[in-house]
Design a protein around this motif. Structure first.
Motif, PDB file in Angstrom:
ATOM      1  N   PRO A 148       0.817  -1.209   0.000  1.00  0.00           N
ATOM      2  CA  PRO A 148       0.000   0.000   0.000  1.00  0.00           C
ATOM      3  C   PRO A 148       0.853   1.262   0.000  1.00  0.00           C
ATOM      4  N   TYR A 149       2.018   1.134   0.619  1.00  0.00           N
ATOM      5  CA  TYR A 149       2.919   2.277   0.702  1.00  0.00           C
ATOM      6  C   TYR A 149       3.117   2.880  -0.685  1.00  0.00           C
ATOM      7  N   PHE A 150       3.319   1.970  -1.631  1.00  0.00           N
ATOM      8  CA  PHE A 150       3.626   2.474  -2.971  1.00  0.00           C
ATOM      9  C   PHE A 150       2.370   2.648  -3.811  1.00  0.00           C
ATOM     10  N   SER A 151       1.455   1.679  -3.721  1.00  0.00           N
ATOM     11  CA  SER A 151       0.279   1.791  -4.587  1.00  0.00           C
ATOM     12  C   SER A 151      -0.499   3.066  -4.258  1.00  0.00           C
ATOM     13  N   VAL A 152      -0.616   3.339  -2.987  1.00  0.00           N
ATOM     14  CA  VAL A 152      -1.372   4.536  -2.612  1.00  0.00           C
ATOM     15  C   VAL A 152      -0.548   5.794  -2.879  1.00  0.00           C
ATOM     16  N   TYR A 153       0.730   5.646  -2.630  1.00  0.00           N
ATOM     17  CA  TYR A 153       1.621   6.795  -2.726  1.00  0.00           C
ATOM     18  C   TYR A 153       1.546   7.450  -4.110  1.00  0.00           C
ATOM     19  N   TYR A 154       1.395   6.584  -5.072  1.00  0.00           N
ATOM     20  CA  TYR A 154       1.416   7.152  -6.430  1.00  0.00           C
ATOM     21  C   TYR A 154       0.020   7.262  -7.051  1.00  0.00           C
ATOM     22  N   SER A 155      -0.992   6.903  -6.241  1.00  0.00           N
ATOM     23  CA  SER A 155      -2.339   7.014  -6.796  1.00  0.00           C
ATOM     24  C   SER A 155      -2.788   8.469  -6.725  1.00  0.00           C
ATOM     25  N   GLU A 156      -3.891   8.694  -7.370  1.00  0.00           N
ATOM     26  CA  GLU A 156      -4.429  10.048  -7.265  1.00  0.00           C
ATOM     27  C   GLU A 156      -5.099  10.195  -5.904  1.00  0.00           C
ATOM     28  N   GLY A 157      -5.321  11.345  -5.442  1.00  0.00           N
ATOM     29  CA  GLY A 157      -5.934  11.570  -4.140  1.00  0.00           C
ATOM     30  C   GLY A 157      -4.866  11.665  -3.069  1.00  0.00           C
ATOM     31  N   GLU A 158      -5.295  11.391  -1.856  1.00  0.00           N
ATOM     32  CA  GLU A 158      -4.390  11.609  -0.728  1.00  0.00           C
ATOM     33  C   GLU A 158      -3.312  10.528  -0.685  1.00  0.00           C
ATOM     34  N   THR A 159      -2.115  10.922  -0.512  1.00  0.00           N
ATOM     35  CA  THR A 159      -1.030   9.947  -0.403  1.00  0.00           C
ATOM     36  C   THR A 159      -0.821   9.586   1.054  1.00  0.00           C
ATOM     37  N   VAL A 160      -0.058   8.504   1.274  1.00  0.00           N
ATOM     38  CA  VAL A 160       0.265   8.094   2.643  1.00  0.00           C
ATOM     39  C   VAL A 160       0.939   9.247   3.379  1.00  0.00           C
ATOM     40  N   TRP A 161       1.827   9.898   2.690  1.00  0.00           N
ATOM     41  CA  TRP A 161       2.559  11.006   3.332  1.00  0.00           C
ATOM     42  C   TRP A 161       1.606  12.131   3.740  1.00  0.00           C
ATOM     43  N   GLU A 162       0.689  12.433   2.822  1.00  0.00           N
ATOM     44  CA  GLU A 162      -0.270  13.506   3.145  1.00  0.00           C
ATOM     45  C   GLU A 162      -1.132  13.114   4.349  1.00  0.00           C
ATOM     46  N   ASP A 169      -7.415   6.106  12.781  1.00  0.00           N
ATOM     47  CA  ASP A 169      -7.794   6.686  11.490  1.00  0.00           C
ATOM     48  C   ASP A 169      -6.690   6.448  10.450  1.00  0.00           C
ATOM     49  N   PHE A 170      -5.467   6.651  10.876  1.00  0.00           N
ATOM     50  CA  PHE A 170      -4.345   6.443   9.956  1.00  0.00           C
ATOM     51  C   PHE A 170      -4.243   4.962   9.561  1.00  0.00           C
ATOM     52  N   MET A 171      -4.452   4.088  10.545  1.00  0.00           N
ATOM     53  CA  MET A 171      -4.389   2.653  10.247  1.00  0.00           C
ATOM     54  C   MET A 171      -5.489   2.237   9.281  1.00  0.00           C
ATOM     55  N   THR A 172      -6.678   2.772   9.478  1.00  0.00           N
ATOM     56  CA  THR A 172      -7.799   2.424   8.592  1.00  0.00           C
ATOM     57  C   THR A 172      -7.520   2.908   7.168  1.00  0.00           C
ATOM     58  N   PHE A 173      -6.885   4.048   7.087  1.00  0.00           N
ATOM     59  CA  PHE A 173      -6.525   4.588   5.780  1.00  0.00           C
ATOM     60  C   PHE A 173      -5.623   3.606   5.032  1.00  0.00           C
ATOM     61  N   LEU A 174      -4.698   2.991   5.790  1.00  0.00           N
ATOM     62  CA  LEU A 174      -3.773   2.058   5.157  1.00  0.00           C
ATOM     63  C   LEU A 174      -4.433   0.720   4.871  1.00  0.00           C
ATOM     64  N   HIS A 175      -5.297   0.296   5.791  1.00  0.00           N
ATOM     65  CA  HIS A 175      -5.960  -1.002   5.616  1.00  0.00           C
ATOM     66  C   HIS A 175      -7.259  -0.955   6.418  1.00  0.00           C
ATOM     67  N   THR A 176      -8.362  -1.115   5.739  1.00  0.00           N
ATOM     68  CA  THR A 176      -9.644  -0.935   6.436  1.00  0.00           C
ATOM     69  C   THR A 176      -9.849  -1.970   7.546  1.00  0.00           C
ATOM     70  N   GLY A 177      -9.143  -3.088   7.486  1.00  0.00           N
ATOM     71  CA  GLY A 177      -9.326  -4.132   8.512  1.00  0.00           C
ATOM     72  C   GLY A 177      -8.500  -3.923   9.762  1.00  0.00           C
ATOM     73  N   SER A 178      -7.639  -2.937   9.753  1.00  0.00           N
ATOM     74  CA  SER A 178      -6.776  -2.752  10.927  1.00  0.00           C
ATOM     75  C   SER A 178      -7.544  -2.118  12.089  1.00  0.00           C
ATOM     76  N   ALA A 179      -7.129  -2.479  13.289  1.00  0.00           N
ATOM     77  CA  ALA A 179      -7.841  -1.939  14.453  1.00  0.00           C
ATOM     78  C   ALA A 179      -6.884  -1.607  15.587  1.00  0.00           C
ATOM     79  N   LEU A 180      -7.178  -0.514  16.236  1.00  0.00           N
ATOM     80  CA  LEU A 180      -6.474  -0.180  17.487  1.00  0.00           C
ATOM     81  C   LEU A 180      -7.526  -0.219  18.594  1.00  0.00           C
ATOM     82  N   THR A 181      -7.379  -1.171  19.498  1.00  0.00           N
ATOM     83  CA  THR A 181      -8.354  -1.297  20.578  1.00  0.00           C
ATOM     84  C   THR A 181      -7.789  -0.631  21.825  1.00  0.00           C
ATOM     85  N   ALA A 182      -8.458   0.422  22.270  1.00  0.00           N
ATOM     86  CA  ALA A 182      -8.031   1.093  23.497  1.00  0.00           C
ATOM     87  C   ALA A 182      -8.674   0.365  24.669  1.00  0.00           C
TER      88      ALA A 182
END
Lengths: 324, 376
Positions: free
Chosen positions: A37-51, A110-123
């Motif tokens: 995802p680092y690369f596929s998203v990075y170069y896609s249109e829209g928001e990049t991982v860095w953004e 939120d950042f984790m979901t952006f990278l992978h919708t299945g990721s979870a942070l349980t507080a």
């Protein structure tokens, strides 16, 4: 403390000091990587991982600006970043110590979901029981605020929830860690800026061994063995008292001291006891020993004290045997 | 054996009558057993004639130009070296600063806190308050008055809480040693502030009324103590409603002369306690040393007072008039048990409620504290 995000760099700044958290990578060589995802998203249109990362850092700055742990949150994301981007599997993270409504955890989620919708942070809720709800070795990473619960056993219990090879991130705004944890922290990568310190441990064999040896299970077993040893010592003494064997003067005091220690050991295990009356039984036996001894000193009729001693001893030893 | 400089500080200015109650008696007996000196530090509430019973006690009056506890804290700040063992009475917020001050000046000193509590109070302690938790930590020895409470407090506080009941100091009751079974009459006695919600006095009237027709011999009911106007009205109405009973029920009014009260204890075969809530009532111990068999509702101290029903009777529900009446009737009919129990309950009191014995145990507990400090 401020978080500064530019187009190419995210850093922490305080009193003229700067800590660089992340730099935007130069165009990567992705000749052997195509799916991440680092690369596929990075170069896609829209928001990049860095953004998105910059945006997350800005949210920390906005939502947690009065939080003394702001620097810790930025450091956490700095250390989580490579893990979150390391592969395309959903990540299961847990966090303990800041409560369930911590805004920083929401930002990370939120950042984790952006990278992978299945990721979870349980507080997790602020109770040691929270850990019982998490399976051992199930978390890719666990974020632990040391200042909330500095007990080494709790830290080790938390480590036990992390997968082998996963990350344990211990953060604090205190200057020092307890003596018992120093050994663990020396195994960690330490990031420190201003009052904020983050220890990042990769959960390898050595860390797992430390956690097993110092976790509450080991603590309970060690205490249980101390209790049974004391109960054995006591058993002989009490039998001798009941049999009317001549005992040295300090034997009574020794028995009472052992019982007092046993009572305190039992109280230290209280959360784990099946029979929650056990400490009271120890206290009742201590009382019976003292009553019997006072009876002897005052040359009273000992019948009722002897009966009491026999009964309370029976109750205590049976309960100890059943429990341990 | 080490002797201690002892000091008792009440949370509120001490009254004369309290000098002969648990808050002072237990510390005083400790002083006699292992004390070098004993002082009571309090603002004055008047004369203290009962002080003459406590030979060797130094009553130190606090200045009255500021609140009692503020003055007590100043006193402790200035005299901490004169206090090795500090007695406190009741887990009250007022004590928090006092205990902290003493401990900061005398980390080697011992604080003994006698809780004087019941289950309702025990449930209301502000455990969430950090200052209160610190206060409990400052107290080296904590005791409560009933076993039921002890078990409960272990679960709530996760710390040792000793069981030290409200007992008796026998030298105050020479008459109790002379009492004979032959002195006993068919008398049911109760002592207390009649008519208060806590004492539940009407229940005793009605339980007696229910038992009355089945009694094979006449039994008198004596209710000793001050009477609320409401209870007096209820009592008058009761006597009109049940005229045959009226001559058998006696309200003595407030008895200030202890000897008069002891005469009632001496004559009564049965002592009845119908309280809705009670920690460990002093009247129980007094009645028991005079050989009265106790019948009580299920107050916190009921199992301890009766040795779990061996030397007395428990009717658990304070609203169950029929149940109490049934137990009362059965007790009145069982003359053999009452005769045996005259001796049994007195032996039981000697063995477990004698302050000299309890103070002996406290001495060992204080000694254990010293040892614990040395080893830690």
């Amino acid at each position: 403390m401020r978080i500064i995000a530019t187009g190419t760099c995210v850093s922490l700044e305080e009193s003229g000091q700067v800590f660089t958290l992340l730099e935007k990578p130069a165009l990567p060589d992705y000749s052997n990587i195509t799916k991440r995802p680092y690369f596929s998203v990075y170069y896609s249109e829209g928001e990049t991982v860095w953004e998105r990362l910059s945006c997350s850092m800005a949210k920390f700055a906005e939502l947690c600006r009065d939080d003394p742990y702001l620097g810790c949150y930025a450091l956490l994301l700095h250390r989580l970043y490579p893990l979150l981007l390391s592969d395309n599997r959903a990540k299961n993270l847990a966090a303990y110590g800041a409560g369930t409504d911590c805004m920083a955890y929401r930002v990370i989620q939120d950042f984790m979901t952006f990278l992978h919708t299945g990721s979870a942070l349980t507080a997790l809720a602020l109770s040691p029981f929270s850990f019982t709800a998490v399976s051992p070795g199930s978390c890719s990473a666990l974020l632990y605020r040391l200042d909330t619960c500095p007990a080494p056993a709790a830290v080790c219990d938390a480590i036990n929830k992390v997968k082998p090879g996963g990350l344990f991130l211990l953060y604090t705004i205190k200057e020092t860690v307890s003596e018992e944890l120093v050994c663990l922290c020396t195994k960690a990568k330490k990031d420190s800026f201003g009052p904020c310190t983050l220890y990042t441990l990769t959960v390898d064999e050595a860390v797992m061994d430390f956690a097993r040896e110092n976790g509450s299970e080991a603590f309970v077993l060690a205490r249980a063995s101390e209790i049974t040893r004391r109960a054995e010592d006591l058993g002989g003494l009490i039998q001798a008292m009941l049999a009317g064997t001549a005992l040295p003067d300090d034997a009574w005091f020794i028995a009472v001291t052992i019982l007092q220690q046993t009572e305190e050991l039992l109280l230290s295990l209280y959360d784990y006891l099946e029979n929650d009356e056990l400490p009271v039984f120890a206290n009742a036996l201590k009382e019976a020993v003292l009553n019997y001894h006072t009876g002897i000193n005052r040359q009273s009729d000992l019948t009722s004290y002897q009966k009491d001693l026999a009964e309370t001893a029976e109750i205590f030893f049976t309960a100890v045997e059943t429990e341990f | 054996m080490r002797k201690y400089k002892m000091c008792m500080i009440p949370a509120y200015p001490l009254e004369n009558v309290q000098l002969l109650k648990d808050r002072v008696l237990l510390p005083y007996v400790c002083y006699r057993l292992f004390g070098e000196s004993f002082s009571i530090v309090t603002q004055s509430t008047g004369d203290y004639p009962y002080l003459s019973c406590l030979e060797g006690t130094d009553l130190i009056p606090l200045p009255e130009d500021r609140p009692h506890m503020e003055a007590a804290v100043s006193y402790v700040s200035a005299h901490s070296q004169d206090i090795d063992l500090l007695f406190l009475f009741g887990a009250r917020g007022e004590y928090m600063e006092l205990a902290r001050t003493y401990k900061s000046l005398r980390p080697d000193g011992v604080i003994y806190l006698k809780l004087d509590t019941n289950i309702d109070w025990a449930n209301a302690y502000p455990l969430h308050d950090k200052n209160f938790s610190v206060f409990l930590e400052d107290c080296d020895i904590i005791s409560c008055e009933t076993r039921r409470l002890q078990s409960f407090l272990y679960k709530k506080w996760l710390r040792p809480v000793e069981y030290i009941p409200n007992g008796v100091w026998y030298p105050l009751y020479p008459e109790a040693g002379d009492v004979q079974l032959a002195d006993k009459e068919n008398m049911i006695l109760t002592v207390g502030r009649l008519g208060t919600a806590q004492k539940n006095s009407m229940m005793l009237l009605y339980a007696y009324a229910l038992a009355f027709p089945s009694l094979k011999e006449p039994w008198e009911l004596v209710m000793a103590g001050s009477v609320t106007p409401e209870f007096q009205a209820e009592y008058d109405r009761f006597c009109k409603e049940f005229p045959p009973l009226a001559p058998h029920i006696h309200l003595t009014g407030h008895i200030s002369d202890k000897q008069t009260l002891y005469q009632y204890y001496k004559r009564a075969r049965i002592f009845a306690l119908t309280s809705r809530a009670e920690g460990s009532p002093n009247v129980f111990s007094e009645a028991a040393i005079f050989g009265c068999t106790v019948i009580t509702t299920g107050v916190d101290a009921a199992p301890d007072m009766t040795d779990n029903g061996r030397v007395g009777r428990i009717s658990p529900d304070p609203e169950d008039v029929k149940g109490f009446s049934k137990e009362l009737l059965s007790l009145c009919q069982d003359t053999g048990y009452l005769a045996r129990n005259f001796h049994e309950i007195r032996s039981y009191m000697r063995a477990y409620f004698d302050y000299e014995r309890l103070a002996g145990r406290l001495r060992s507990l204080v000694g254990l504290q010293a040892l614990k400090r040395r080893t830690s």
